[in-house]
Design a protein around this motif. Structure first.
Motif, PDB file in Angstrom:
ATOM      1  N   ASP A   1       0.828  -1.203   0.000  1.00  0.00           N
ATOM      2  CA  ASP A   1       0.000   0.000   0.000  1.00  0.00           C
ATOM      3  C   ASP A   1       0.860   1.250   0.000  1.00  0.00           C
ATOM      4  O   ASP A   1       0.582   2.216  -0.722  1.00  0.00           O
ATOM      5  CB  ASP A   1      -0.918   0.018   1.219  1.00  0.00           C
ATOM      6  CG  ASP A   1      -1.999  -1.051   1.157  1.00  0.00           C
ATOM      7  OD1 ASP A   1      -2.260  -1.564   0.048  1.00  0.00           O
ATOM      8  OD2 ASP A   1      -2.575  -1.364   2.218  1.00  0.00           O
TER       9      ASP A   1
ATOM     10  N   ARG B   1       2.229   1.851  -3.451  1.00  0.00           N
ATOM     11  CA  ARG B   1       1.197   2.325  -4.382  1.00  0.00           C
ATOM     12  C   ARG B   1       0.872   3.793  -4.116  1.00  0.00           C
ATOM     13  O   ARG B   1       0.757   4.585  -5.049  1.00  0.00           O
ATOM     14  CB  ARG B   1      -0.055   1.450  -4.268  1.00  0.00           C
ATOM     15  CG  ARG B   1      -1.234   1.923  -5.087  1.00  0.00           C
ATOM     16  CD  ARG B   1      -2.326   0.878  -5.134  1.00  0.00           C
ATOM     17  NE  ARG B   1      -1.977  -0.200  -6.042  1.00  0.00           N
ATOM     18  CZ  ARG B   1      -2.243  -0.196  -7.343  1.00  0.00           C
ATOM     19  NH1 ARG B   1      -2.871   0.834  -7.899  1.00  0.00           N
ATOM     20  NH2 ARG B   1      -1.900  -1.202  -8.112  1.00  0.00           N
TER      21      ARG B   1
ATOM     22  N   ALA C   1       1.502   6.830  -6.787  1.00  0.00           N
ATOM     23  CA  ALA C   1       0.400   7.683  -7.242  1.00  0.00           C
ATOM     24  C   ALA C   1       0.676   9.146  -6.942  1.00  0.00           C
ATOM     25  O   ALA C   1       0.423  10.023  -7.781  1.00  0.00           O
ATOM     26  CB  ALA C   1      -0.904   7.242  -6.581  1.00  0.00           C
TER      27      ALA C   1
ATOM     28  N   ALA D   1      -8.842   4.701  -2.475  1.00  0.00           N
ATOM     29  CA  ALA D   1      -8.935   4.612  -3.937  1.00  0.00           C
ATOM     30  C   ALA D   1      -8.255   5.802  -4.599  1.00  0.00           C
ATOM     31  O   ALA D   1      -7.629   5.662  -5.662  1.00  0.00           O
ATOM     32  CB  ALA D   1     -10.398   4.526  -4.363  1.00  0.00           C
TER      33      ALA D   1
ATOM     34  N   GLY E   1      -4.306   5.589  -4.046  1.00  0.00           N
ATOM     35  CA  GLY E   1      -3.675   4.505  -4.780  1.00  0.00           C
ATOM     36  C   GLY E   1      -3.951   4.497  -6.265  1.00  0.00           C
ATOM     37  O   GLY E   1      -3.606   3.529  -6.947  1.00  0.00           O
ATOM     38  N   CYS E   2      -4.518   5.566  -6.803  1.00  0.00           N
ATOM     39  CA  CYS E   2      -4.877   5.587  -8.221  1.00  0.00           C
ATOM     40  C   CYS E   2      -3.652   5.824  -9.092  1.00  0.00           C
ATOM     41  O   CYS E   2      -3.074   6.917  -9.083  1.00  0.00           O
ATOM     42  CB  CYS E   2      -5.930   6.663  -8.482  1.00  0.00           C
ATOM     43  SG  CYS E   2      -6.521   6.676 -10.203  1.00  0.00           S
TER      44      CYS E   2
ATOM     45  N   THR F   1      -4.635   3.577 -14.100  1.00  0.00           N
ATOM     46  CA  THR F   1      -5.096   2.453 -14.921  1.00  0.00           C
ATOM     47  C   THR F   1      -6.625   2.445 -14.957  1.00  0.00           C
ATOM     48  O   THR F   1      -7.292   3.055 -14.108  1.00  0.00           O
ATOM     49  CB  THR F   1      -4.602   1.117 -14.354  1.00  0.00           C
ATOM     50  OG1 THR F   1      -5.217   0.898 -13.073  1.00  0.00           O
ATOM     51  CG2 THR F   1      -3.084   1.119 -14.192  1.00  0.00           C
TER      52      THR F   1
ATOM     53  N   GLU G   1      -8.527   0.020 -14.163  1.00  0.00           N
ATOM     54  CA  GLU G   1      -8.990  -0.622 -12.929  1.00  0.00           C
ATOM     55  C   GLU G   1      -8.982   0.369 -11.762  1.00  0.00           C
ATOM     56  O   GLU G   1      -9.927   0.412 -10.961  1.00  0.00           O
ATOM     57  CB  GLU G   1      -8.094  -1.817 -12.608  1.00  0.00           C
ATOM     58  CG  GLU G   1      -8.504  -2.566 -11.351  1.00  0.00           C
ATOM     59  CD  GLU G   1      -7.572  -3.733 -11.050  1.00  0.00           C
ATOM     60  OE1 GLU G   1      -7.777  -4.385 -10.012  1.00  0.00           O
ATOM     61  OE2 GLU G   1      -6.642  -3.977 -11.852  1.00  0.00           O
ATOM     62  N   ASP G   2      -7.922   1.168 -11.664  1.00  0.00           N
ATOM     63  CA  ASP G   2      -7.832   2.144 -10.572  1.00  0.00           C
ATOM     64  C   ASP G   2      -8.905   3.219 -10.710  1.00  0.00           C
ATOM     65  O   ASP G   2      -9.505   3.650  -9.717  1.00  0.00           O
ATOM     66  CB  ASP G   2      -6.458   2.805 -10.560  1.00  0.00           C
ATOM     67  CG  ASP G   2      -5.364   1.864 -10.093  1.00  0.00           C
ATOM     68  OD1 ASP G   2      -5.687   0.888  -9.403  1.00  0.00           O
ATOM     69  OD2 ASP G   2      -4.189   2.117 -10.421  1.00  0.00           O
ATOM     70  N   ARG G   3      -9.137   3.680 -11.924  1.00  0.00           N
ATOM     71  CA  ARG G   3     -10.154   4.708 -12.128  1.00  0.00           C
ATOM     72  C   ARG G   3     -11.546   4.183 -11.825  1.00  0.00           C
ATOM     73  O   ARG G   3     -12.388   4.892 -11.250  1.00  0.00           O
ATOM     74  CB  ARG G   3     -10.067   5.234 -13.558  1.00  0.00           C
ATOM     75  CG  ARG G   3      -8.794   6.062 -13.794  1.00  0.00           C
ATOM     76  CD  ARG G   3      -8.633   6.465 -15.229  1.00  0.00           C
ATOM     77  NE  ARG G   3      -7.507   7.386 -15.371  1.00  0.00           N
ATOM     78  CZ  ARG G   3      -7.098   7.895 -16.517  1.00  0.00           C
ATOM     79  NH1 ARG G   3      -7.749   7.594 -17.643  1.00  0.00           N
ATOM     80  NH2 ARG G   3      -6.075   8.727 -16.565  1.00  0.00           N
TER      81      ARG G   3
ATOM     82  N   ARG H   1     -12.185   1.865  -9.640  1.00  0.00           N
ATOM     83  CA  ARG H   1     -12.251   1.770  -8.181  1.00  0.00           C
ATOM     84  C   ARG H   1     -12.579   3.130  -7.569  1.00  0.00           C
ATOM     85  O   ARG H   1     -13.401   3.217  -6.645  1.00  0.00           O
ATOM     86  CB  ARG H   1     -10.921   1.258  -7.641  1.00  0.00           C
ATOM     87  CG  ARG H   1     -10.920   1.006  -6.126  1.00  0.00           C
ATOM     88  CD  ARG H   1      -9.573   0.494  -5.642  1.00  0.00           C
ATOM     89  NE  ARG H   1      -9.239  -0.775  -6.280  1.00  0.00           N
ATOM     90  CZ  ARG H   1      -8.227  -0.952  -7.124  1.00  0.00           C
ATOM     91  NH1 ARG H   1      -7.457   0.076  -7.469  1.00  0.00           N
ATOM     92  NH2 ARG H   1      -7.992  -2.125  -7.650  1.00  0.00           N
TER      93      ARG H   1
END
Length: 230
Positions: free
Chosen positions: A124, A127, A131, A185, A188-189, A192, A194-196, A198
């Motif tokens: 974490d 990440r 970010a 969220a 940690g964005c 990607t 997937e991150d967006r 989330r």
């Protein structure tokens, strides 16, 4: 890392000294670990910790680069999970020197290797650091002509502005529920898909619950509208 390796024991002792405010002793222990390194793997570990105790950004960069070079020379599974933090450290070193386009390049490399970091709090932390670095250096990358990299790193002004304002309001009045749902969220964005997704999902959950004041609900709608065209 094998905790019984002499180089690791010295670095652990150095970290303890650092935590207790004994910087000179920490630096001496890290230097001792470097001097006693028997191969590139041990030198990589020692260089990582030596970089923490340098007096100038230039020397910090030099030791972080040494650490990465040694990891490349090792080239096996022992160093695989080192790479996200190695690239983050280089990105931070270049950022400290004001070389933001170079910093962004290393944060991009870190993002590509983010999945290699260990799970849990360490993963974490990596990440979140990646970010943050991508957000802080995205403008410099765009100015330098690397618009594709900048697009990946940036959340986008239309989302960023209202979300940051909401975070400020929630912190001020202690709305831990809204912060707990959305802040991980956001932090940690990495840009990607997937991150967006989330982040959009987290914002939707808070919006759908409708416990926010009307003005904050409106800010959240602005963010969601901008996020829909990411």
């Amino acid at each position: 890392m094998d905790p019984e390796l002499p180089v690791v024991r010295l670095c652990v002792a150095g970290m303890q000294a650092e935590a207790e405010g004994r910087a000179d002793e920490a630096r001496a222990l890290f230097q001792q670990s470097w001097d006693g390194a028997r191969d590139d793997y041990e030198a990589c570990i020692a260089a990582h910790y030596l970089a923490r105790q340098q007096d100038s950004p230039e020397e910090t960069l030099r030791w972080n680069q040494e650490c990465l070079d040694r990891a490349d020379l090792v080239g096996d599974e022992r160093v695989r999970d080192f790479y996200p933090s190695l690239y983050v450290n280089l990105g931070n070193a270049y950022r400290e020197l004001g070389q933001l386009a170079s910093a962004h390049r290393y944060f991009e490399l870190a993002a590509e290797r983010a999945a290699d970091a260990s799970d849990g709090q360490y993963g974490d932390w990596n990440r979140f650091a990646i970010a943050e670095g991508l957000r802080d250096t995205a403008v410099a990358a765009a100015v330098g002509g690397d618009g594709e990299a900048a697009a990946r790193g940036g959340i986008g002004e239309g989302v960023e502005r209202p979300v940051r304002e909401l975070f400020g309001r929630w912190c001020e009045r202690g709305d831990l529920k809204a912060l707990g749902l959305t802040l991980p969220a956001y932090l940690g964005c990495l840009g990607t898909d997937e991150d967006r997704l989330r982040l959009r999902s987290a914002l939707h959950m808070v919006h759908a619950a409708r416990w926010l004041p009307a003005e904050e609900q409106s800010l959240l709608e602005q963010a969601l509208g901008a996020a829909a065209v990411w």
